[in-house]
Write an enzyme that holds these catalytic residues in place. Structure first.
Site, PDB file in Angstrom:
ATOM      1  N   HIS A 100       0.834  -1.204   0.000  1.00  0.00           N
ATOM      2  CA  HIS A 100       0.000   0.000   0.000  1.00  0.00           C
ATOM      3  C   HIS A 100       0.875   1.263   0.000  1.00  0.00           C
ATOM      4  O   HIS A 100       0.725   2.140  -0.854  1.00  0.00           O
ATOM      5  CB  HIS A 100      -0.906  -0.012   1.235  1.00  0.00           C
ATOM      6  CG  HIS A 100      -1.753   1.210   1.376  1.00  0.00           C
ATOM      7  ND1 HIS A 100      -3.072   1.235   0.988  1.00  0.00           N
ATOM      8  CD2 HIS A 100      -1.468   2.456   1.843  1.00  0.00           C
ATOM      9  CE1 HIS A 100      -3.557   2.453   1.203  1.00  0.00           C
ATOM     10  NE2 HIS A 100      -2.609   3.211   1.730  1.00  0.00           N
ATOM     11  N   GLU A 101       1.787   1.317   0.951  1.00  0.00           N
ATOM     12  CA  GLU A 101       2.622   2.522   1.052  1.00  0.00           C
ATOM     13  C   GLU A 101       3.512   2.671  -0.173  1.00  0.00           C
ATOM     14  O   GLU A 101       3.809   3.783  -0.605  1.00  0.00           O
ATOM     15  CB  GLU A 101       3.463   2.497   2.331  1.00  0.00           C
ATOM     16  CG  GLU A 101       2.643   2.596   3.618  1.00  0.00           C
ATOM     17  CD  GLU A 101       1.642   3.742   3.621  1.00  0.00           C
ATOM     18  OE1 GLU A 101       1.927   4.797   3.023  1.00  0.00           O
ATOM     19  OE2 GLU A 101       0.551   3.575   4.208  1.00  0.00           O
TER      20      GLU A 101
HETATM   21 ZN   LIG Z   1      -2.694   5.269   2.150  1.00  0.00          ZN
END
Ligand SMILES: [Zn+2]
Length: 676
Positions: free
Chosen positions: A466-467
């Site tokens: 995600h990051e």
């Molecule tokens: Zn985020």
């Protein structure tokens, strides 16, 4: 003594020279930087020439270099590697920066120039990106009070300053409650149920915290410490202790109580919104989003809420049946869920974890970026670091051209705030010359024991991807203007590139190649991959309810206008009752530590954005699935062109449709979460 923050940096990749930067350098640097920026702004607003795109907008975009650079170093350190000195500087700094920003947006001659350009924008022979820049600046100024009259302007500016200080206090109170709590266990009977990897991480944590008792295991309120404890500990009493500490962050009576701060923040927000002609803060906040209104955001949440709630109630029955507990409590949920998972899917976290080695999964996330966008990652060791566990990677394109520098700061420590986030030390832009970014991803993983690999949970692995999706959104930006570049997009669009990226982790081909057992070196067996995929919809009732309830409370809170008598606990209870919250599920974030809402204005009345973006993301992955190829060149090209490289240079819904060929619908999300 020279101040390194005020020198030109002769370092590889232009990294800040951390080894020579002291906390004491920041005050002087900010003072110079603010002065310099103010002089640049004055020169623009006092320019005797009539306003032009170049002498106003372009000049504004090119201003504030030193301030940006100093702020980037300071706020990254304050989030990732703080100290009492940094915290104290931050408290003093917050109102000054807010005053500076307020003075910019309330600069009347400057706004007149922007307003004139906005009215004439179609007669200036400008390209679409430049016109969008004018519109964006105009809107920024209007939303920051530029159209207000004299007395209201002053009040607006004062309120902004007060808010900035309150945000800092709120965050510092949460951090204080998080870092002061530590459950230390030394007896075997206290460790019942905890698998080896959890014990090892807890021993390391005890050592890091300087605990000297023999056999000491430490558990903290970092998600990567508390979640495995709640999942595996057989000791219901200790789970309850941890749960209560988790839920009460920011709520304890005394110096770190956040409730008066929250009330003050809400009052100031309401006052700001009303000055600008909105009925409440929610209406103001949502006006500048893809959703457009609180009603739209709520409609989406409620479309997901109903099926999620029913699913959560079924899940609860399963837990009750297996545990025999009639009084199932919130601190039982993770533990019994893990048991049910094992029974239903013959799957447990401890079995999966040895396959999820951090360094291999980083290779996987780089590999996906390479296959989709043609970029390459090479570790660089000659860079300045603020902490020795940070790693640096040079990113190059298919032709070997420099794209940016990627920093990876993966491990939890007491000087880092909780959660995971992407940030920058330098932003991408192309004004007079091309400036490539320095992007950092922060996670809060528990580092593996000395000499052994760090193992992640599936949740951690998703967070990693995600990051990195945010990271790529910054790294790949090819937008000319900093105000429109990288992740400077609308709040409910910014989570789209990060969430869509998570999807690649859970593809069998990726797991097969990169999920390799830490001890045996064997790839994850097909049967285990199959079980993981089947289990993906497991417990989604719970996760969805936990999240959506927080998002609905946020919207309701920022629509509340009667704030004097507001009791936060009662407000939470009442809002949850109105939506029929299933018992034994807590909100993902209770209000006294809901940093999204109270550490800045960014996610206030906007916690819904994750779900909004997930709708975009679920429908986005389908573009590749329909093409029958995870790395299908055509959708990959469009995803790059309209999303990852495109910042905010066009309307987000148009950008999405240009990528996907159609508007998003909620169904792929419900299917993905098993709620359809
Ligand atoms: Zn985020």
């Amino acid at each position: 003594m020279t101040n390194p923050l005020l020198q030109a940096w002769q370092t590889p990749f232009g990294m800040p020279p951390f080894e020579s930067i002291q906390a004491s350098h920041f005050e002087e640097a900010f003072e110079s930087a603010l002065k310099q920026h103010q002089a640049e702004i004055d020169a623009i607003s006092n320019n005797p020439e009539p306003p032009s795109f170049d002498n106003t907008l372009l000049a504004l975009e090119a201003s504030g270099d030193l301030l940006n650079q100093t702020s980037n170093v300071f706020f990254n350190l304050s989030a990732s590697h703080s100290s009492p000195e940094i915290q104290s500087i931050e408290r003093n700094l917050a109102p000054k920066l807010a005053a500076h920003s307020a003075a910019l947006y309330l600069n009347a001659p400057l706004f007149e120039r922007i307003d004139a350009l906005n009215q004439a924008k179609h007669q200036l022979a400008l390209d679409a990106e430049s016109i969008r820049l004018i519109e964006r600046y105009h809107l920024d100024f209007v939303r920051a009070g530029a159209k207000l009259q004299a007395q209201d302007r002053a009040i607006f500016a004062q309120n902004s300053e007060k808010l900035a200080s309150l945000f800092t206090q709120f965050s510092q109170n949460v951090l204080a409650d998080e870092s002061s709590f530590c459950l230390t266990l030394t007896q075997d009977e206290e460790l019942q149920g905890l698998p080896t990897f959890v014990r090892q991480a807890a021993q390391k944590l005890a050592k890091d915290r300087g605990l000297t008792e023999p056999h000491a295991h430490a558990f903290t309120l970092s998600r990567s410490s508390i979640t495995p404890f709640m999942t595996f500990s057989e000791r219901r009493d200790l789970r309850k202790t941890m749960w209560n500490a988790w839920c009460q962050r920011g709520e304890h009576a005394g110096a770190h109580n956040n409730e008066p701060i929250m009330k003050e923040i809400l009052k100031l927000r309401l006052a700001q919104a009303r000055l600008l002609g909105y009925k409440d803060f929610s209406e103001y906040a949502l006006a500048d989003t893809m959703a457009g209104s609180a009603q739209q955001a709520r409609d989406l949440l409620l479309r997901v809420w109903q099926p999620a709630r029913l699913k959560a109630l079924q899940e609860r029955e399963d837990l009750k049946k297996l545990s025999g507990l009639e009084d199932l409590e919130a601190w039982d949920w993770h533990y019994w869920t893990e048991r049910v998972r094992k029974e239903k899917y013959d799957l447990n976290e401890a079995e999966i974890k040895p396959y999820l080695q951090l360094h291999k999964l980083m290779q996987a996330m780089f590999h996906v970026a390479h296959r989709l966008f043609g970029v390459n990652f090479k570790e660089v060791r000659n860079i300045a670091k603020y902490h020795d566990t940070v790693t640096g990677w040079e990113v190059t394109d298919a032709n070997g051209q420099h794209v940016g520098l990627f920093l990876s700061d993966n491990f939890a420590r007491s000087t880092k705030r909780s959660g995971a986030w992407m940030s920058t030390y330098r932003d991408p832009m192309h004004l007079s010359a091309s400036v490539r970014p320095i992007v950092v991803n922060n996670n809060n993983f528990s580092q593996g024991p000395e000499g052994q690999p760090t193992l992640l949970s599936l949740d951690d692995a998703r967070t990693l991807f995600h990051e990195f999706g945010h990271g790529l959104h910054g790294l790949l930006s090819q937008v000319r203007f900093p105000r429109l570049s990288g992740t400077s997009v609308l709040r409910d669009f910014v989570e789209f590139p990060s969430q869509v990226y998570e999807n690649w982790l859970m593809q069998p081909a990726i797991l097969k190649e990169f999920a390799v057992h830490a001890e045996t070196g064997h790839p994850m067996p097909d049967a285990l991959i199959q079980k993981i995929l089947e289990a993906q919809t497991f417990n989604q009732g719970f996760s969805t309810v936990e999240y959506v309830s927080s998002a609905l409370v946020d919207l309701a809170l920022h629509e509340t206008t009667d704030l004097d008598d507001l009791n936060f606990k009662a407000f939470e209870a009442q809002t949850l009752k109105a939506i029929d919250m299933p018992p034994a599920i807590g909100m993902r974030h209770r209000l006294p530590h809901f940093s999204h809402l109270f550490s800045s204005n960014s996610y206030a009345s906007a916690y819904y954005v994750y779900m909004w973006a997930e709708v975009l993301a679920a429908a986005g992955l389908d573009a590749f699935l329909e093409a029958g190829d995870l790395f299908a060149p055509e959708p990959a090209r469009k995803l790059y062109e309209h999303v990852y490289s495109a910042g905010n240079k066009q309307d987000p819904m148009q950008a999405y449709i240009a990528f996907r060929g159609r508007a998003p619908t909620v169904m792929p999300l419900l299917t993905k979460r098993g709620l359809a």
